[in-house]
Design an enzyme around this catalytic site. Structure first.
Site, PDB file in Angstrom:
ATOM      1  CB  CYS A  56      65.926  23.872 -49.840  1.00  0.00           C
ATOM      2  SG  CYS A  56      64.751  24.693 -48.750  1.00  0.00           S
ATOM      3  NE  ARG A 119      58.746  30.914 -53.982  1.00  0.00           N
ATOM      4  CZ  ARG A 119      59.666  30.698 -53.029  1.00  0.00           C
ATOM      5  NH1 ARG A 119      59.547  31.259 -51.845  1.00  0.00           N
ATOM      6  NH2 ARG A 119      60.689  29.916 -53.287  1.00  0.00           N
ATOM      7  CB  THR A 121      57.986  26.339 -50.700  1.00  0.00           C
ATOM      8  OG1 THR A 121      56.880  26.081 -49.809  1.00  0.00           O
ATOM      9  CG2 THR A 121      57.845  27.734 -51.290  1.00  0.00           C
ATOM     10  CB  SER A 138      60.893  24.389 -42.513  1.00  0.00           C
ATOM     11  OG  SER A 138      60.958  25.767 -42.171  1.00  0.00           O
ATOM     12  CE1 TYR A 179      67.129  31.674 -51.180  1.00  0.00           C
ATOM     13  CE2 TYR A 179      68.008  31.576 -48.950  1.00  0.00           C
ATOM     14  CZ  TYR A 179      67.640  30.946 -50.114  1.00  0.00           C
ATOM     15  OH  TYR A 179      67.785  29.584 -50.233  1.00  0.00           O
TER      16      TYR A 179
END
Length: 308
Positions: A56, A119, A121, A138, A179
């Protein structure tokens, strides 16, 4: 893809695809990291655990910040990976899996909020003292490591607004756009996403033509985020995500930039191309039904041309 609905894992639920287009869903978890937490990151060794996947790019940015700010001994890593049966699985013998019955990332979300919907993640910063996710952002995790770690700030106060604006442009124009291209189920969506990717690459190529990093001679959080995308570009985005107009190595300045960071102390050790290829080819996208993993392109990451 699967997600949590009211704290229960639903393997069929997926809100990321809307009429053939990929739209990244934002988390609803509170991600505030205050001064008390920053102090604990410096002094409470082992309390916080960084949960990440080697495949990731958002996880990768957090690991890079952890390494560059010399916090690796304070914050151990729990790696996630393998086939995503219930989302990200937590690999055995880690600081979480070695001391609990938790085997999936989504279980950490349910422990934090028994009614969580969304989700599961990575990355996430797990607080083992409070038994809850401190943050799954992040950006916030990278910033926390920047503040708590050693050395110069990765997001200096005088450049905050400029760094944040460019980071947003890189996310929308490149890191998330690949993506959109790779998961597109409509030709027009794919074409628009690819056009966006390479318009952004062209802009960044011009920006980096006469300087080491995006804001001159000092590395910032924007550089970390860009590197995490570019280091994957030829390996999976050109191939599996079909962004095939150009390769990274076709951009002299971007290629030089990526090699410069790759060759910094401690960075190559946290770039795992095997895991990156497995993570994307097997888990990301529905257009590889036989789970064939593409070979690693021949790239000389030790090339020092233009770095001295």
């Amino acid at each position: 893809m699967g997600m949590l609905i009211d704290g229960k894992w639903d393997n069929e639920a997926d809100r990321s695809m809307v009429s053939g287009t990929y739209r990244r869903e934002e988390s609803t978890l509170d991600t505030t990291i205050d001064e008390e937490i920053l102090h604990a990151l410096q002094h409470d060794v082992g309390r916080f655990i960084l949960v990440v996947s080697a495949s990731c790019p958002w996880s990768h940015g957090a690991v890079i910040a952890l390494v560059l700010k010399e916090l690796s001994e304070n914050v151990p890593i729990q790696w996630a990976g393998g086939l995503r049966v219930e989302g990200y699985g937590l690999l055995p013998d880690g600081p979480i899996t070695g001391s609990s019955n938790i085997q999936h990332a989504h279980q950490l979300y349910s422990v934090t909020d028994k009614n969580y919907t969304g989700r599961a993640t990575v990355p996430m910063l797990w607080d083992s003292k409070r038994q809850s996710i401190l943050s799954n952002s992040s950006a916030d995790i990278i910033l926390a490591f920047s503040h708590a770690g050693r050395g110069s700030e990765l997001r200096p106060e005088m450049l905050v607004s400029e760094i944040d604006a460019l980071t947003s442009d890189i996310f929308n124009g490149l890191s998330n756009a690949v993506y959109r291209a790779g998961k597109a189920e409509q030709q027009a969506e794919y074409d628009e996403a690819v056009d966006t990717v390479f318009a952004t690459m062209d802009y960044l190529e011009d920006r980096l033509m006469d300087q080491h990093f995006l804001f001159g001679s000092n590395l910032t959080t924007a550089d970390i985020r860009l590197f995490a995308t570019l280091v994957r570009f030829d390996t999976v985005y050109v191939t599996h995500f079909r962004c095939i107009r150009k390769r990274l190595v076709d951009y002299p300045a971007l290629w030089r930039f990526t090699r410069r960071i790759f060759q910094m102390p401690g960075i190559r050790e946290i770039v795992n191309f095997e895991e990156i290829r497995f993570g994307y080819y097997v888990n990301d996208g529905s257009h590889n039904p036989f789970a064939i993993i593409g070979q690693q392109p021949l790239i000389n990451w030790d090339n020092r041309d233009g770095l001295d």
